[in-house]
Design an enzyme around this catalytic site. Structure first.
Site, PDB file in Angstrom:
ATOM      1  N   ASP A 100      -7.052  26.167 -20.966  1.00  0.00           N
ATOM      2  CA  ASP A 100      -7.820  25.787 -19.779  1.00  0.00           C
ATOM      3  C   ASP A 100      -7.340  26.498 -18.510  1.00  0.00           C
ATOM      4  OD1 ASP A 100      -5.465  24.429 -19.426  1.00  0.00           O
ATOM      5  OD2 ASP A 100      -6.365  22.487 -18.972  1.00  0.00           O
ATOM      6  N   HIS A 142      -3.605  19.527 -10.194  1.00  0.00           N
ATOM      7  CA  HIS A 142      -2.922  19.353 -11.489  1.00  0.00           C
ATOM      8  C   HIS A 142      -1.705  20.255 -11.671  1.00  0.00           C
ATOM      9  CE1 HIS A 142      -5.981  16.670 -12.886  1.00  0.00           C
ATOM     10  NE2 HIS A 142      -6.938  17.589 -12.908  1.00  0.00           N
ATOM     11  N   GLY A 150      -4.982  22.250 -16.081  1.00  0.00           N
ATOM     12  CA  GLY A 150      -6.296  21.770 -15.685  1.00  0.00           C
ATOM     13  C   GLY A 150      -7.041  22.670 -14.732  1.00  0.00           C
ATOM     14  N   ASP A 177     -10.885  12.444  -6.695  1.00  0.00           N
ATOM     15  CA  ASP A 177     -11.382  13.248  -7.814  1.00  0.00           C
ATOM     16  C   ASP A 177     -11.545  12.353  -9.045  1.00  0.00           C
ATOM     17  OD1 ASP A 177     -11.252  16.517  -8.488  1.00  0.00           O
ATOM     18  OD2 ASP A 177     -10.887  15.254 -10.239  1.00  0.00           O
ATOM     19  N   HIS A 179     -10.437  12.985 -11.899  1.00  0.00           N
ATOM     20  CA  HIS A 179      -9.199  13.063 -12.675  1.00  0.00           C
ATOM     21  C   HIS A 179      -7.994  12.636 -11.830  1.00  0.00           C
ATOM     22  CE1 HIS A 179     -12.035  15.906 -14.533  1.00  0.00           C
ATOM     23  NE2 HIS A 179     -11.450  15.579 -15.670  1.00  0.00           N
ATOM     24  N   ASP A 266     -16.490  15.885  -8.975  1.00  0.00           N
ATOM     25  CA  ASP A 266     -16.828  15.618 -10.371  1.00  0.00           C
ATOM     26  C   ASP A 266     -17.102  14.135 -10.616  1.00  0.00           C
ATOM     27  OD1 ASP A 266     -14.171  15.150  -9.860  1.00  0.00           O
ATOM     28  OD2 ASP A 266     -13.397  16.341 -11.524  1.00  0.00           O
ATOM     29  N   TYR A 305     -18.329  20.301 -11.306  1.00  0.00           N
ATOM     30  CA  TYR A 305     -18.743  21.316 -12.265  1.00  0.00           C
ATOM     31  C   TYR A 305     -20.258  21.445 -12.397  1.00  0.00           C
ATOM     32  CZ  TYR A 305     -13.854  20.608 -12.835  1.00  0.00           C
ATOM     33  OH  TYR A 305     -12.521  20.480 -12.550  1.00  0.00           O
TER      34      TYR A 305
END
Length: 410
Positions: A100, A142, A150, A177, A179, A266, A305
């Site tokens: 990733d 991240h 990430g 976020d 995440h 996101d 995204y």
């Protein structure tokens, strides 16, 4: 969709917008979100928002500046493989590169550009060139000190916080976020000088797998990490209720002097992550809540995204903090066709069910409040005094003296 400010104070707020054509071009190269930086900037420009902000050209971070957090070994390896996009270097896996975080030619230049832009924004706050500074192409939360993770090659949020810590005793990091902001939390997990607050999806197998309610920091940073785990389908009103319940406690007990806020998009309905069911209106209410504290505030992007919806979100948030009303109809501009078929600024919630049970959310909020009541105001009693009667001098100790790397700033 109207995003008019709710007070004259909003209209008077000085906002710095970090931008240059070269910076946008560099950020467009990130393979996970190609051309996203251009789409965001072009929509902000099309709505005429640039004239209401001070535009500042970002500098490119030096290796020394990035080494305030990242290790020399990681930065040197990133530079080496960046020269020719070497995907076969056996050491890359040790630094989280691959999968990733693919190795592509020029990836070091991208990391230095993003890190430098956030440092530029933070410096503008230190110099009082603005009360709010924006780097929508930043927010890569991240990355660890010696590891990419990430889609994040540099943790510009950490670099921005460290820059603000040169002047401000207590810096608050707020992450909305989808995440968990694990890289930022890890960086400051041992310090009471930085409080990290992250609202995020938390479920088995969902990246990065951290950020449980019981994760509250370590050592002298115990109780200074706040995690708000959420489940799929949450919408604006319930999210805002949870957000304000937590942030009221944070503001009162930690009494921050500056804020860094990561506003990953996101969480939006229609994002490929297919998790939360938010709209820009709900996120803007959270942003206004923080801006009402009238503290130096650094705003960063992050995930997002569905590129058109990310541009919609961050443009709407820019209009919100400027007190500008934005027309529902997307203006004609370079990326106009990306906003079909409705060509509207609005993002409508989907029919996705909200799996956050009221009892669970009440437990999350009450647990966080109990933690503050029974621990934070006991271990740092001066924060309660600060909230209403700021001292004439700084407290003798909020941990220990800082040093080059955040694991020593505790």
């Amino acid at each position: 969709m109207s995003c008019k400010g709710n007070s004259n104070e909003t209209l008077k707020r000085k906002v710095v917008y970090v931008y240059s054509p070269q910076y946008i071009e560099t950020c467009d190269s990130l393979s996970k979100v190609p051309n996203r930086a251009s789409m965001v900037h072009s929509l902000i420009e099309a709505y005429g928002l640039l004239q209401h902000m001070s535009i500042v050209k970002p500098h490119v971070a030096t290796i020394e500046e990035m080494a305030k957090f990242h290790t020399d070994a990681y930065l040197e390896h990133l530079y080496k493989i960046s020269q020719d996009g070497d995907n076969d270097d056996p050491q890359s896996g040790d630094f989280g590169l691959g999968y990733d975080c693919p190795v592509v030619e020029g990836i070091y230049d991208y990391a230095a550009a993003v890190g430098g832009a956030t440092l530029t924004a933070a410096q503008c706050l230190l110099d009082k060139r603005g009360e709010v500074a924006i780097n929508w192409a930043g927010g890569w939360h991240h990355a660890k000190k010696d590891e990419a993770s990430g889609f994040c090659y540099v943790n510009d949020a950490v670099l921005g916080i460290l820059k603000l810590r040169e002047k401000y005793e207590r810096v608050l990091y707020v992450d909305v976020d989808l995440h968990h902001g694990d890289g930022v939390e890890d960086a400051f997990s041992f310090t009471s000088k930085v409080m990290t607050v992250s609202l995020h999806k938390f479920s088995p197998g969902f990246f990065p797998g951290t950020g449980d309610l019981c994760d509250t920091g370590l050592g002298k940073g115990r109780w200074y990490a706040v995690n708000v785990p959420l489940d799929d389908g949450i919408k604006d009103d319930r999210y805002f209720q949870v957000f304000t319940s937590v942030m009221q406690e944070v503001q009162t007990l930690f009494n921050p002097e500056a804020v860094v806020m990561q506003l990953g998009a996101d969480t939006m309905a229609g994002d490929p992550m297919c998790s939360f069911n938010m709209t820009p209106v709900g996120v803007a209410k959270c942003l206004r809540h923080v801006l009402d504290w009238h503290l130096p505030t650094l705003l960063l992007g992050g995930g997002g995204y569905n590129l058109a919806n990310t541009a919609r979100c961050w443009t709407y948030l820019t209009g919100t903090l400027l007190g500008q009303t934005l027309a529902s109809e997307i203006p004609d501009h370079e990326f106009f066709t990306e906003y079909g078929p409705d060509y509207s600024l609005e993002i409508s919630p989907s029919c996705r069910p909200d799996r956050n049970e009221t009892k669970h959310l009440d437990t999350v909020i009450s647990t966080i409040k109990d933690t503050f009541t029974h621990h934070l105001n006991v271990t740092v009693p001066l924060t309660l005094t600060h909230a209403t009667h700021p001292p004439t001098s700084k407290p003798a100790c909020w941990g220990c003296s800082g040093s080059r790397e955040t694991q020593d700033v505790c």
